[in-house]
Design a protein around this motif. Structure first.
Motif, PDB file in Angstrom:
ATOM      1  N   THR A 245      37.111  46.493  36.659  1.00 49.12           N
ATOM      2  CA  THR A 245      36.494  47.720  37.001  1.00 49.12           C
ATOM      3  C   THR A 245      37.272  48.893  35.737  1.00 49.12           C
ATOM      4  O   THR A 245      39.405  49.373  36.235  1.00 49.12           O
ATOM      5  CB  THR A 245      36.597  48.205  38.397  1.00 49.12           C
ATOM      6  OG1 THR A 245      36.596  49.438  38.782  1.00 49.12           O
ATOM      7  CG2 THR A 245      37.555  47.812  39.476  1.00 49.12           C
TER       8      THR A 245
ATOM      9  N   GLN B 180      37.623  52.807  37.403  1.00 52.99           N
ATOM     10  CA  GLN B 180      37.586  53.054  38.124  1.00 52.99           C
ATOM     11  C   GLN B 180      38.531  53.953  38.636  1.00 52.99           C
ATOM     12  O   GLN B 180      38.909  55.208  39.229  1.00 52.99           O
ATOM     13  CB  GLN B 180      36.672  53.342  39.037  1.00 52.99           C
ATOM     14  CG  GLN B 180      34.934  53.631  38.535  1.00 52.99           C
ATOM     15  CD  GLN B 180      33.681  53.080  39.902  1.00 52.99           C
ATOM     16  OE1 GLN B 180      34.083  53.798  40.891  1.00 52.99           O
ATOM     17  NE2 GLN B 180      32.947  52.711  39.218  1.00 52.99           N
TER      18      GLN B 180
ATOM     19  N   ARG C 121      29.276  50.175  36.232  1.00 50.80           N
ATOM     20  CA  ARG C 121      29.975  50.052  35.166  1.00 50.80           C
ATOM     21  C   ARG C 121      29.734  50.326  33.464  1.00 50.80           C
ATOM     22  O   ARG C 121      28.498  49.306  32.788  1.00 50.80           O
ATOM     23  CB  ARG C 121      30.693  48.867  35.478  1.00 50.80           C
ATOM     24  CG  ARG C 121      30.304  47.442  35.414  1.00 50.80           C
ATOM     25  CD  ARG C 121      30.753  46.523  36.685  1.00 50.80           C
ATOM     26  NE  ARG C 121      31.967  46.363  35.625  1.00 50.80           N
ATOM     27  CZ  ARG C 121      32.381  45.075  34.273  1.00 50.80           C
ATOM     28  NH1 ARG C 121      30.769  44.123  34.357  1.00 50.80           N
ATOM     29  NH2 ARG C 121      33.380  44.342  33.928  1.00 50.80           N
TER      30      ARG C 121
END
Lengths: 507, 452
Positions: free
Chosen positions: A147, A149, A315
């Motif tokens: 990820t 983020q 995602r």
């Protein structure tokens, strides 16, 4: 290696006067701003905002001419050290040179002016960058998916811990403890507490590694996992990492890799092959995205195959059609960022990885480790190594003997080094080393600069030994915009805004 | 050397290895067990030249559609197309700001520290509270930290959160609530603003934090005093999500009783940037400063008695307090905070009022023009500032797709976080001071065709 190295002591400064605050420079009625000619009806504020919501007085902001705005902030930049100015050997921070072409990428309108809520058809270029970055990070760490983020390393840690919780919850297990070594970064225990876990600290053995015997004692069915940096914060590779990981796995726990020190092992060994399940990376360290005076960073988290279904969403993914879109994993822990992470920082990291490639990344680690070992050996007999064995990308030295002999503390070394044209190393960390000086030259400093840094550190120790005291170093720094700062006063008499100032505060 | 940013020559590497008594670079890693070492190197292409990189970047950038003359931006939802003058771009890209580390050595970090001190002052004034920190990751992260601080101070773990808070931020709050064990109770909207008299609000007990946003996600202005009364009734802290541009014309949240104010600072000089890095704004009362998350810069004196700045109240922070820290934040968004200080310096007192007023004029003109179209209706009737929600005859995402072909980013669809409510499926439109009458007239004409 006799050529003069990159000391920043040549930086010209106009003097040591204080810079007035922008509020002091303000003159009511002065204006820099201008706006587009709109052609819209000139409704007044009273027409636009009902009285109950409307401010009666505008918020007072500095009123300065553009010329004075430029002068003020430019003068502030002349009071600021930076990587571009010189060597920044802060251990654990990997303050390497930040390539300008990566900055140029981030200022391209085709990336910088894209609205984050744009439909996928309009952001195919962005999604391709993010997917390729994820793939590259997985190749480097030996993981299956990542990820992008988390906005920084600490956010990555918390993400990793939430992934652990989701994994154990999914398996129907309630585990409550996380093991961290006593050498860990402060963010580790803080993240563990925020994730709702209890902390068990494991000790360090006489070689500077995790005490495996102690680890086995504290492991149990309530352990969710272990957080570890490798190389650890002493700059040493955890030689028994395979045994450590096996012990944690045998107890049903997961292994979390704190990527703060990833710069040492690019293309040499992958966290996945060491037995780690979850890895965070600090792209503002390893992948040279500039640190902005404290941020922004980005802290992607990569995981093994079995943890992929828990990753945050949505995602970016490669679709079967060959184009790019978004997907939220089946058992996602949820959203970790308002949008898609610190995208422009991630773009810089992608560019850095392309500029270096597989061959360049390996050379990065080769030379980062070479510089650190050379520096440690060069300073043999000047400062004591905390653990006298080959190091990885940084070395931890101790000024304890000097402190006993002459009163010279690690802090004094740091301040005196500023006068000699180098940023200070990290001091008093890791906590288990007395008078610690944690030095990370990075691979982008030339042999001449590393030699000059060693020379400066030696000079400081020699001066104290020759004088039999640290009086000179304790007066440092004398060449910087301000001298030693009274930190206790700042905390005791808090002035955190211009409006909290009063005459007494200035006296 | 194959690495473009490694200065060492092969001869120098040989010399350094010799000094260490080694004959190859591989020997530097002999401590790593053979079994786990990577054979054959990384599975990545070899390095590119800068020129090759630029070519590829241009290809990729061409596959994006940035806002600008060819795609006029009417989208907001937390990311706004405000003016960024050349002076802000220029100063904020100076390498002393860009390539500095966290100011751990204040004697050589006065530039960043003083800029942050000025930033803190401006944010404190905009929020109407005494203390602002040196930034957090973004608005959503600031909300999470604000709620954590509020529940810790109040000693209760239930959070009453208005549905007017950005739904993506609410999702993020939900994600982060599991660790501290927070219970989030959602308070619904009525006519676009929070219904504090609703059943959800009335039934909640042990409430530590009440959260409201103004303007809220639908653009509507909220009655902060009503939220304050709810917080008082429950013995909770009031967390207000504010907007720094709207702060140019609205009463400050602090003056209306907010205990903690958080917000997104992107509008203060940071480009749209595909969503990051942005800027988390955070302010609180002086009495609560020891619970403040993140860094705080204070003014003090140096040994010679000259004014100096330094990171202060450091004992709150993770590197000192470790598991008892108020937050785990370490890296923040300093560069965006410095940028915001420069932008606010450029705007000045009247400039910020102008931005808010001009944005509101554009919104009113655009909203009234759109509502005059057949079948277009308001989704929320409460007063708005620069953003508003509409119901369209055709599905909002179809409208957005059609408007793209006409050169407009028409807005965003209200869906996530509003499913099952009257607002789901509406189109959220935002206007900034950059929108002109000509642009809005063209937008409305294209809209008229796109909705049928």
């Amino acid at each position: 290696m006799s050529a003069p190295g990159g000391r920043a002591a040549s930086a010209p400064l106009m003097g040591r006067a204080a810079e007035p605050s922008l509020f002091d420079l303000s003159e009511p009625g002065r204006l820099s701003a201008s706006f587009r000619t709109s052609g819209l009806p000139e409704w007044s504020l009273a027409d636009l905002v009902p009285e109950e919501f409307r401010a009666t007085e505008p918020v007072q902001l500095p009123e300065v001419a553009e010329r004075d705005l430029v002068a003020h902030f430019t003068r502030l930049t002349h009071r600021q050290y930076s990587v571009d100015l010189g060597s920044y050997p802060l251990g654990s921070c990997t303050m390497k040179y930040n390539p300008k072409s990566c900055d140029a990428a981030a200022s391209m309108p085709g990336f910088a002016d894209v609205h984050p809520a744009s439909p996928p058809s309009m952001i195919q270029g962005w999604l391709e960058v993010l997917v390729e970055l994820e793939e590259a990070l997985c190749a480097i760490t030996g993981m299956a998916a990542a990820t992008l983020q988390p906005a920084a390393g600490a956010a990555g840690e918390l993400t990793g811990l939430m992934l652990m919780r989701a994994y154990h919850d999914h398996g129907g297990e309630r585990r409550t403890r996380i093991i961290i070594p006593d050498t860990s970064h402060g963010t580790n225990p803080a993240s563990v507490a925020l994730a709702g876990y209890e902390i068990t600290t494991v000790g360090t053995n006489e070689r500077g590694s995790v005490d495996l015997r102690h680890l086995r004692e504290v492991l149990g069915p309530d352990v969710a996992g272990m957080m570890l940096t490798n190389p650890n914060t002493l700059g040493l590779f955890e030689e028994e990492i395979v045994e450590v990981a096996a012990a944690v796995h045998d107890a049903g726990g997961l292994m979390y890799y704190d990527g703060a020190n990833l710069n040492a092992i690019l293309g040499v060994v992958r966290p996945g092959d060491m037995g780690f399940d979850i890895v965070h990376m600090n792209v503002h360290k390893t992948f040279a995205t500039p640190h902005g005076g404290g941020g922004p960073g980005a802290g992607p988290v990569a995981v093994r195959e079995g943890l992929k279904e828990f990753l945050p969403g949505p995602r970016p993914v490669r679709l079967l059609s060959g184009s790019f879109g978004f997907e939220t994993p089946a058992h996602s822990i949820g959203r970790l960022h308002s949008w898609h992470g610190n995208a422009l920082v991630l773009l810089r990291a992608w560019a850095y990885l392309r500029l270096n490639g597989a061959d360049g990344l390996r050379s990065v680690s080769d030379v980062a480790v070479l510089n650190a070992n050379w520096l440690k050996e060069r300073l043999r007999g000047v400062y004591d190594a905390a653990y006298d064995r080959p190091v990885m990308h940084e070395c931890v030295l101790s000024a304890e003997a000097l402190q006993k002999e002459t009163g010279l503390r690690a802090l004094d070394v740091a301040k005196r080094l500023l006068e000699l044209g180098f940023h200070a190393p990290t001091v008093y960390f890791p906590l288990i080393v007395h008078e610690a000086l944690m030095i990370e030259p990075t691979e982008t400093e030339s042999p001449q600069t590393v030699a000059a840094l060693a020379e400066a550190l030696e000079q400081i120790a020699n001066e104290a030994r020759a004088a039999g005291s640290a009086t000179d170093a304790k007066a440092a720094p004398r060449t910087t915009p301000v001298g030693r700062v009274d930190e206790a006063r700042a905390a005791r008499h808090l002035i955190a805004t211009y409006d909290q100032r009063d005459d007494g505060a200035q006296g | 050397m194959n690495a473009p940013f490694v200065p060492h020559t092969d001869a120098e590497i040989g010399e350094m290895l010799g000094f260490l008594g080694l004959s190859s670079l591989d020997e530097l890693f002999s401590v790593i067990p053979e079994a786990i070492r990577l054979a054959g190197g990384l599975d990545l292409p070899d390095h590119w030249s800068e020129a090759d990189l630029r070519d590829r970047l241009e290809e990729l950038a061409a596959a994006n559609m940035p806002v600008g003359r060819h795609l006029v931006c009417f989208a907001g939802a937390g990311a706004y197309d405000h003016e960024i003058p050349a002076v802000v771009r220029s100063l904020a890209s100076r390498s002393e700001f860009v390539t500095a580390y966290t100011p751990y050595q204040p004697e050589v970090a006065q530039g960043v520290l003083q800029a942050l001190f000025e930033y803190q002052t401006m944010i404190a004034r905009l929020t109407g509270l005494e203390i602002a920190n040196a930034s957090l990751y973004d608005g959503a992260a600031a909300l999470v930290e604000g709620v954590n601080m509020a529940v810790a101070a109040a000693g209760h773990s239930t959070v009453l959160c208005s549905d007017g808070v950005n739904p993506r931020w609410r999702r993020q709050l939900q994600t982060f609530s599991k660790g501290p064990g927070l219970e989030i109770v959602h308070v619904p909207l009525a006519d676009g603003v929070t219904d504090w008299g609703s059943g959800a609000a009335a039934a909640a007990g042990r409430v530590g934090a009440v959260v409201v946003a103004t303007p809220n996600f639908l653009g509507c202005l909220e009655d902060i005093s009503a939220a304050r009364r709810t917080a008082d009734r429950l013995g909770a802290r009031l967390v207000v999500v504010f907007d720094p541009v709207a702060a140019g014309v609205l009463k400050t949240p602090g003056s209306l009783g907010a205990d903690i104010v958080v917000g997104e600072g992107q509008a203060l000089g940071t480009p749209l940037s595909f969503g990051g890095p942005y800027l988390g704004l955070f302010a609180c009362r002086l009495a609560d400063v020891r619970r403040l998350p993140g860094r705080l810069v204070g003014e003090t004196l140096d040994v010679e008695g000259r004014p100096a700045y330094v990171s202060t109240l450091r004992t709150r922070e993770q590197d000192i307090r470790r598991e008892r820290a108020t937050s785990n934040v370490c890296s923040n968004q300093t560069l965006m905070a410095v940028t915001a200080a420069i932008q606010l310096g450029w705007l000045g007192t009247t400039g910020l009022v102008e931005v808010a007023t001009r944005s509101a004029r554009a919104a009113r003109y655009c909203r009234e023009s759109l509502l005059a179209l057949d079948g277009v209706e308001s989704a929320a009737d409460a007063p708005v500032l620069r953003e508003f929600a509409l119901r369209t005859p055709l599905q909002a995402d179809t409208v957005i797709d059609r408007m793209l072909e006409e050169g407009f980013l028409a807005g965003t669809v209200v869906e996530e976080g509003f499913i099952g409510t009257h607002y789901a499926g509406s189109l959220l439109v935002a206007t900034t001071e950059r929108r002109t009458r000509t642009e809005i007239d063209s937008f409305v004409a294209a809209f008229d065709k796109a909705v049928r």
